[in-house]
Motif scaffolding. Structure first.
Motif, mmCIF file in Angstrom:
data_model
loop_
_atom_site.group_PDB
_atom_site.id
_atom_site.type_symbol
_atom_site.label_atom_id
_atom_site.label_comp_id
_atom_site.label_asym_id
_atom_site.label_seq_id
_atom_site.Cartn_x
_atom_site.Cartn_y
_atom_site.Cartn_z
ATOM 1 N N LYS A 146 -53.870 19.597 -30.615
ATOM 2 C CA LYS A 146 -52.428 20.096 -30.297
ATOM 3 C C LYS A 146 -51.344 19.316 -31.309
ATOM 4 O O LYS A 146 -50.621 20.207 -31.582
ATOM 5 C CB LYS A 146 -52.269 19.917 -28.760
ATOM 6 C CG LYS A 146 -52.782 20.805 -27.911
ATOM 7 C CD LYS A 146 -51.926 21.115 -26.950
ATOM 8 C CE LYS A 146 -52.817 21.724 -25.634
ATOM 9 N NZ LYS A 146 -53.452 20.552 -25.083
ATOM 10 N N ARG A 201 -57.850 24.598 -28.394
ATOM 11 C CA ARG A 201 -57.788 25.546 -29.108
ATOM 12 C C ARG A 201 -57.271 27.038 -28.304
ATOM 13 O O ARG A 201 -57.283 27.841 -28.853
ATOM 14 C CB ARG A 201 -58.959 25.660 -30.199
ATOM 15 C CG ARG A 201 -58.888 24.850 -31.260
ATOM 16 C CD ARG A 201 -57.990 24.980 -32.409
ATOM 17 N NE ARG A 201 -58.112 25.994 -32.920
ATOM 18 C CZ ARG A 201 -57.436 26.350 -33.920
ATOM 19 N NH1 ARG A 201 -56.320 25.930 -34.151
ATOM 20 N NH2 ARG A 201 -57.744 27.773 -34.670
ATOM 21 N N ASN A 202 -57.698 26.770 -26.945
ATOM 22 C CA ASN A 202 -57.749 27.948 -26.293
ATOM 23 C C ASN A 202 -56.718 27.856 -25.021
ATOM 24 O O ASN A 202 -56.838 26.927 -24.371
ATOM 25 C CB ASN A 202 -59.063 28.356 -25.678
ATOM 26 C CG ASN A 202 -59.338 29.466 -24.900
ATOM 27 O OD1 ASN A 202 -58.419 29.812 -23.952
ATOM 28 N ND2 ASN A 202 -60.207 30.467 -25.279
ATOM 29 N N ARG A 203 -55.805 28.834 -24.788
ATOM 30 C CA ARG A 203 -54.693 28.732 -23.859
ATOM 31 C C ARG A 203 -55.442 28.747 -22.490
ATOM 32 O O ARG A 203 -55.049 27.911 -21.530
ATOM 33 C CB ARG A 203 -53.566 29.431 -24.039
ATOM 34 C CG ARG A 203 -52.353 29.143 -23.174
ATOM 35 C CD ARG A 203 -51.382 29.925 -23.652
ATOM 36 N NE ARG A 203 -50.660 29.647 -24.863
ATOM 37 C CZ ARG A 203 -49.910 30.434 -25.310
ATOM 38 N NH1 ARG A 203 -49.318 31.757 -24.814
ATOM 39 N NH2 ARG A 203 -49.435 30.144 -26.543
ATOM 40 N N GLU A 262 -57.010 25.756 -21.515
ATOM 41 C CA GLU A 262 -55.976 24.544 -21.426
ATOM 42 C C GLU A 262 -55.747 24.598 -19.896
ATOM 43 O O GLU A 262 -55.549 23.439 -19.416
ATOM 44 C CB GLU A 262 -54.871 24.697 -22.585
ATOM 45 C CG GLU A 262 -53.842 24.015 -22.260
ATOM 46 C CD GLU A 262 -53.644 22.704 -22.369
ATOM 47 O OE1 GLU A 262 -54.363 22.499 -23.416
ATOM 48 O OE2 GLU A 262 -53.202 21.778 -21.775
ATOM 49 N N GLU A 263 -55.169 25.748 -19.347
ATOM 50 C CA GLU A 263 -54.621 25.717 -18.293
ATOM 51 C C GLU A 263 -55.521 25.743 -17.006
ATOM 52 O O GLU A 263 -55.181 25.349 -16.065
ATOM 53 C CB GLU A 263 -53.949 27.354 -18.041
ATOM 54 C CG GLU A 263 -52.651 27.722 -18.759
ATOM 55 C CD GLU A 263 -52.471 29.076 -19.373
ATOM 56 O OE1 GLU A 263 -51.528 29.248 -20.053
ATOM 57 O OE2 GLU A 263 -53.274 29.980 -18.660
#
Lengths: 283, 266
Positions: free
Chosen positions: B156, B97-99, B102-103
């Motif tokens: 996702k 849910r959190n970019r 994620e990165e």
């Protein structure tokens, strides 16, 4: 007749929950609303500034070709997407985000596959904190209203497209919204099922007097349902013409005046699309 | 009436045939095994026949040794897997849910997933000694990343229209996660859970090989130390049976339930 009884009951209950006295629709003011999408490929202008006032209890159809931004406008009214400019007022109050007074219905029905029909319809009531017994009774009543009694335990994949839309309508009505925002809800259905759902929707609308904003690319559908039909140009969308449909209800698709009205609107729509293509060639 | 009988016969025969073939195949395999064992190519203590292995299993269970070992191994698995499950669900949801997470964290987990979990064992022993904590640590490392990535993939790939519909109907915060995001991701989450369990089970067995306390992996090792191939094979059979049982009895019904609900055919 039985519609009337069941609906007035449910409205009284939901009304007492909410504590407000209004059961029917509310008005919508769309002022200068535009939308520009910014993506990797640059910016896309989806919607030119739109000004539109919809009266409480009115049935308005937004008609236009695919990708003309009419669905975007609906999402903005629902509060699910921010507008780039302008504002939406619902019943005189500024729309800041999604609210259960305005419920959006999708072409794909968007039912939850992990819940059975009964629990899908109960979903919104559960978010409102309605007690379980009341929720169950309410879901039953609305499933009966859309003629799906006996399918409470079915899962989404076991239903036909028309039945899914009926469940979606029941699910939306269960939370007693003042506005139904319908995004080509019957676009994927066969003509026969669509006609039947038109009749059912018209019956529900005329007994509840909710405000309905109905997006479609089908001219006949727009004329059969709407008090007003607003014709949109292709992207970037803007309203090119407005038609008031004064035909008596319930309307029949075979009715001559309906066919004539449709033909006139279709001409306007064709012109709008043609103009757009001409612009493209020049530019 | 006659038609109905005919139909049911056909159905039962159709579902019975593959089982018959399976039973015949395994019977033939056992016979071949017995023939090779009796031929005397290898000594008995290196290549025992199926009866020797069967009697080792019976002895092992009747004196309570195997049952105790199964208990120890399964409780380690349960503790390690439960921790992975909780941490993996939270991590997967956050990454999905959190970019920014994620990165950063997401790519770290992708990298760690490429490392076989047994490779954590030397470090675990240095940190925790030859203790329960070391082995549970390895089990966690085995299951955690698969579960995390399964949840992440599920979150996702969730159709955004479910989120729109849910938010529109007033779902917020915790309700949005527990009633929409998690259930929508369930098919992918179950895949991650299954893969996580397989990795946990493998790393547990590998880890137990070098531990001295009684456990399934340790029984394999003592069998080797005692030159007792029938014990080694007996424990292998027990490990296979537990593995298949968990797949069939726990994951099978869960998966079938989700498939039936969602109407995913296969």
């Amino acid at each position: 007749m039985s519609y009337q009884v069941t609906l007035s009951q449910s409205r009284n209950e939901a009304g007492s929950d909410r504590g407000s006295g209004s059961y029917g629709g509310i008005s919508l003011q769309i002022e200068n609303v535009s939308k520009v999408f910014t993506g990797r490929a640059g910016t896309v202008e989806a919607l030119r500034p739109v000004n539109l006032t919809i009266e409480a209890g009115e049935f308005v159809c937004l008609l236009g070709p695919s990708g003309c931004g009419k669905s975007t406008l609906l999402s903005i009214i629902a509060g699910l997407e921010p507008a780039t400019t302008g504002s939406v007022m619902a019943d005189g109050r500024n729309v800041q985000g999604p609210g259960t007074d305005r419920v959006l219905l999708f072409q794909e029905a968007a039912l939850f596959p992990w819940l059975d029909v009964q629990h899908n319809v109960e979903f919104g009531l559960r978010q409102l904190g309605t007690p379980a017994a009341e929720r169950r009774a309410s879901a039953r009543r609305f499933l009966e209203l859309v003629h799906l009694k006996g399918f409470e335990r079915s899962y989404v994949h076991q239903l036909s497209g028309g039945m899914r839309q009926r469940v979606a309508i029941a699910r939306a009505l269960a939370i007693n919204p003042a506005v139904l925002l319908m995004d080509e809800p019957f676009g994927a259905l066969d003509a026969l099922t669509r006609d039947r759902l038109h009749t059912e929707l018209e019956t529900i609308w005329s007994s509840t007097r909710k405000t309905v904003v109905f997006v479609t690319h089908n001219v006949r559908e727009a004329v059969a349902l709407g008090d007003r039909v607003l014709v949109f140009s292709p992207r970037p969308g803007r309203i090119v013409r407005e038609f008031r449909i004064d035909l008596p209800r319930p309307r029949s698709l075979e009715d001559h005046s309906l066919v004539d009205e449709s033909a006139e609107i279709l001409t306007v729509l064709r012109e709008a699309i043609g103009e757009h293509e001409g612009e493209d060639e020049n530019g | 009436m006659a038609k109905a009988v005919d139909f049911s016969q056909r159905v039962s025969r159709a579902s019975f045939a593959p089982w018959l073939r399976r039973i015949l195949f395994f019977a033939a395999l056992l016979m071949l095994w017995q023939v090779i064992a009796m031929s005397g190519i290898w000594p008995d203590y290196l290549f025992p026949g199926p009866f020797a292995v069967l009697s080792a299993i019976i002895t092992g269970f009747s004196n309570g040794l195997y049952l105790q070992a199964v208990g120890v191994s399964l409780s380690r698995l349960a503790i390690g897997y439960s921790i992975s499950l909780v941490v993996g669900l939270v991590l997967g949801l956050l990454i999905g849910r959190n970019r920014i997470l994620e990165e950063t964290v997401g790519s770290l987990i992708l990298g760690l997933q490429a490392l076989p979990s047994v490779c954590w064992l030397p470090l675990a022993i240095l940190w925790f000694g030859l203790s329960e904590r070391a082995i549970i640590f390895v089990v966690i490392m085995g299951a955690l990343f698969s579960i995390t990535l399964g949840v992440d993939a599920g979150v996702k790939n969730t159709n955004p229209i479910y989120l729109k519909a849910a938010r529109n109907m007033g779902a917020r915060n915790v309700a949005l996660y527990s009633q929409v995001i998690l259930p929508a991701a369930l098919p992918a989450i179950i895949n991650g859970l299954k893969q996580g369990w397989t990795f946990a089970w493998r790393s547990l067995m590998a880890g137990e090989l070098i531990f001295f306390t009684l456990s399934l992996g340790n029984l394999l090792q003592t069998g080797r130390d005692l030159n007792d191939a029938s014990q080694v094979m007996a424990v292998m059979v027990v490990i296979i049976i537990i593995g298949v049982a968990i797949d069939v009895l726990i994951f099978g019904p869960i998966e079938r339930n989700v498939r039936d609900r969602w109407g995913l055919s296969r």
